[in-house]
Design a protein around this motif. Structure first.
Motif, PDB file in Angstrom:
ATOM      1  N   SER A  95       0.833  -1.210   0.000  1.00 53.68           N
ATOM      2  CA  SER A  95       0.000   0.000   0.000  1.00 53.68           C
ATOM      3  C   SER A  95       0.864   1.254   0.000  1.00 53.68           C
ATOM      4  O   SER A  95       0.671   2.163   0.810  1.00 53.68           O
ATOM      5  N   VAL A  96       1.806   1.287  -0.927  1.00 51.29           N
ATOM      6  CA  VAL A  96       2.755   2.396  -0.990  1.00 51.29           C
ATOM      7  C   VAL A  96       2.664   3.122  -2.320  1.00 51.29           C
ATOM      8  O   VAL A  96       2.091   2.621  -3.283  1.00 51.29           O
ATOM      9  N   ARG A  97       3.250   4.310  -2.340  1.00 56.36           N
ATOM     10  CA  ARG A  97       3.463   5.043  -3.571  1.00 56.36           C
ATOM     11  C   ARG A  97       4.948   4.972  -3.909  1.00 56.36           C
ATOM     12  O   ARG A  97       5.759   4.465  -3.128  1.00 56.36           O
ATOM     13  N   ALA A  98       5.308   5.506  -5.062  1.00 57.88           N
ATOM     14  CA  ALA A  98       6.694   5.416  -5.529  1.00 57.88           C
ATOM     15  C   ALA A  98       7.663   6.014  -4.514  1.00 57.88           C
ATOM     16  O   ALA A  98       8.763   5.484  -4.298  1.00 57.88           O
ATOM     17  N   LYS A  99       7.278   7.107  -3.886  1.00 55.36           N
ATOM     18  CA  LYS A  99       8.196   7.757  -2.940  1.00 55.36           C
ATOM     19  C   LYS A  99       8.469   6.869  -1.724  1.00 55.36           C
ATOM     20  O   LYS A  99       9.574   6.882  -1.162  1.00 55.36           O
ATOM     21  N   HIS A 100       7.471   6.082  -1.322  1.00 53.02           N
ATOM     22  CA  HIS A 100       7.678   5.188  -0.180  1.00 53.02           C
ATOM     23  C   HIS A 100       8.603   4.033  -0.556  1.00 53.02           C
ATOM     24  O   HIS A 100       9.444   3.621   0.252  1.00 53.02           O
ATOM     25  N   LEU A 101       8.446   3.531  -1.771  1.00 53.36           N
ATOM     26  CA  LEU A 101       9.354   2.489  -2.239  1.00 53.36           C
ATOM     27  C   LEU A 101      10.783   3.004  -2.246  1.00 53.36           C
ATOM     28  O   LEU A 101      11.708   2.305  -1.804  1.00 53.36           O
ATOM     29  N   ALA A 102      10.979   4.217  -2.715  1.00 56.46           N
ATOM     30  CA  ALA A 102      12.322   4.800  -2.746  1.00 56.46           C
ATOM     31  C   ALA A 102      12.881   4.963  -1.337  1.00 56.46           C
ATOM     32  O   ALA A 102      14.071   4.718  -1.097  1.00 56.46           O
ATOM     33  N   GLU A 103      12.038   5.377  -0.396  1.00 54.43           N
ATOM     34  CA  GLU A 103      12.474   5.505   1.000  1.00 54.43           C
ATOM     35  C   GLU A 103      12.983   4.160   1.523  1.00 54.43           C
ATOM     36  O   GLU A 103      14.038   4.086   2.163  1.00 54.43           O
ATOM     37  N   ALA A 104      12.212   3.111   1.266  1.00 50.66           N
ATOM     38  CA  ALA A 104      12.584   1.786   1.753  1.00 50.66           C
ATOM     39  C   ALA A 104      13.874   1.312   1.102  1.00 50.66           C
ATOM     40  O   ALA A 104      14.767   0.771   1.775  1.00 50.66           O
ATOM     41  N   GLN A 105      14.000   1.514  -0.210  1.00 54.62           N
ATOM     42  CA  GLN A 105      15.182   1.043  -0.922  1.00 54.62           C
ATOM     43  C   GLN A 105      16.455   1.736  -0.446  1.00 54.62           C
ATOM     44  O   GLN A 105      17.548   1.180  -0.578  1.00 54.62           O
ATOM     45  N   ALA A 106      16.327   2.928   0.091  1.00 53.01           N
ATOM     46  CA  ALA A 106      17.494   3.629   0.624  1.00 53.01           C
ATOM     47  C   ALA A 106      17.990   2.991   1.923  1.00 53.01           C
ATOM     48  O   ALA A 106      19.105   3.273   2.373  1.00 53.01           O
ATOM     49  N   ILE A 107      17.155   2.119   2.507  1.00 53.21           N
ATOM     50  CA  ILE A 107      17.493   1.493   3.787  1.00 53.21           C
ATOM     51  C   ILE A 107      17.910   0.038   3.611  1.00 53.21           C
ATOM     52  O   ILE A 107      18.904  -0.412   4.192  1.00 53.21           O
ATOM     53  N   ALA A 108      17.161  -0.708   2.800  1.00 54.23           N
ATOM     54  CA  ALA A 108      17.442  -2.138   2.602  1.00 54.23           C
ATOM     55  C   ALA A 108      16.782  -2.584   1.304  1.00 54.23           C
ATOM     56  O   ALA A 108      15.854  -1.938   0.813  1.00 54.23           O
ATOM     57  N   PRO A 109      17.229  -3.700   0.717  1.00 56.56           N
ATOM     58  CA  PRO A 109      16.612  -4.191  -0.517  1.00 56.56           C
ATOM     59  C   PRO A 109      15.129  -4.512  -0.324  1.00 56.56           C
ATOM     60  O   PRO A 109      14.722  -5.014   0.731  1.00 56.56           O
TER      61      PRO A 109
END
Length: 283
Positions: free
Chosen positions: A153-167
């Motif tokens: 239940s995310v948008r693109a910006k949330h995916l980018a936030e997560a990817q900056a932390i872990a795969p």
């Protein structure tokens, strides 16, 4: 692929195993039937089950049904769970704080009888940023409690936030023939090698109420189903899978007949003309 885990593209969503009242503590489903569905799913080649500790109704817990039916687990079975939302024993909902996420992970481990979880999705609620929450899960991944992480239940910006932390190995968002607002995110996941896992692929706008709860099935879906000798639900699943090789399906059911139909939909190929007709359906 979910990280380094290979799954068949038709999986099973566990929510409906607990009964039709999975979110309101309504009447529980038949325990023996639920166990039968799970075991038959594995026999049919399903090796991807989506669940969560908050999938429970009166007397039934999806995780505990999975444990009863399938433990000791097949080596190739991938169980994906989610955290973020929570329900106390009375069924009241809450949104977990970062500090509470470990407890939710451990609850899933206890119920499933596992020492680690294959994939954990962070289900975003209303928060604008998921960095703190996803960071807490990344710490649990580093501690060995989780193998892979996903988001829901995310948008693109949330995916980018997560990817900056872990795969991130998967994105689980609502997407169906009727509801296509996540089309761009689906495409982006394909470009990045991330699995896109739609929920409500059959139910569409009906959501928890079931397929087409807000009205009759579209004429295009009915006509295509008739031409192929299949059900409208199978057309919807086939359409979903033909959105890209990185797209998985996790139709939920506690009905043995529907399970067989859902798995069979994996072999249904819609023609270019079918896809063009269906393109006119949805929003």
């Amino acid at each position: 692929m979910l990280g380094d885990l290979s799954v068949n593209r038709i999986g099973l969503g566990a929510m409906r195993l607990t009964g039709s009242g999975a979110f309101d503590l309504g009447e529980p489903g038949d325990r023996d039937v639920a166990v039968k569905v799970l075991r038959r799913a594995v026999e049919l080649g399903v090796n991807h089950i989506d669940t969560g500790s908050f999938y429970f109704s009166r007397l039934r817990s999806a995780n505990e049904l999975i444990n009863t039916a399938l433990s000791p687990y097949p080596e190739d079975l991938v169980i994906v769970t989610k955290v973020g939302p929570g329900r106390d024993p009375s069924g009241e909902w809450y949104t977990a704080t970062p500090d509470q996420l470990r407890g939710q992970v451990e609850e899933n481990l206890r119920q499933l009888g596992r020492d680690h979880l294959d994939v954990v999705n962070l289900r975003r609620m209303s928060q604008d940023s998921i960095s703190e929450d996803f960071g807490a899960l990344a710490d649990l991944r580093d501690a060995g409690l989780i193998r892979h992480l996903g988001v829901s239940s995310v948008r693109a910006k949330h995916l980018a936030e997560a990817q900056a932390i872990a795969p991130v190995v998967c994105v689980q968002n609502q997407f169906s023939l009727d509801v296509r607002r996540n089309s761009e995110l689906l495409r982006s996941c394909g470009e990045q090698g991330i699995a896109f896992v739609p929920f409500y692929a059959i139910a569409g706008e009906g959501r928890d109420e079931g397929a087409r709860a807000n009205g009759g099935e579209s004429a295009h879906v009915r006509d295509i189903a008739k031409a192929h000798g299949v059900s409208p639900a199978q057309v919807r699943l086939a359409w979903t899978l033909q959105q890209g090789r990185h797209v998985l399906a996790i139709p939920g059911t506690g009905n043995p007949v529907h399970l067989e139909e859902n798995v069979a939909a994996g072999a249904l190929h819609l023609t270019a003309d079918d896809m063009d007709l269906l393109q006119a359906t949805g929003s």
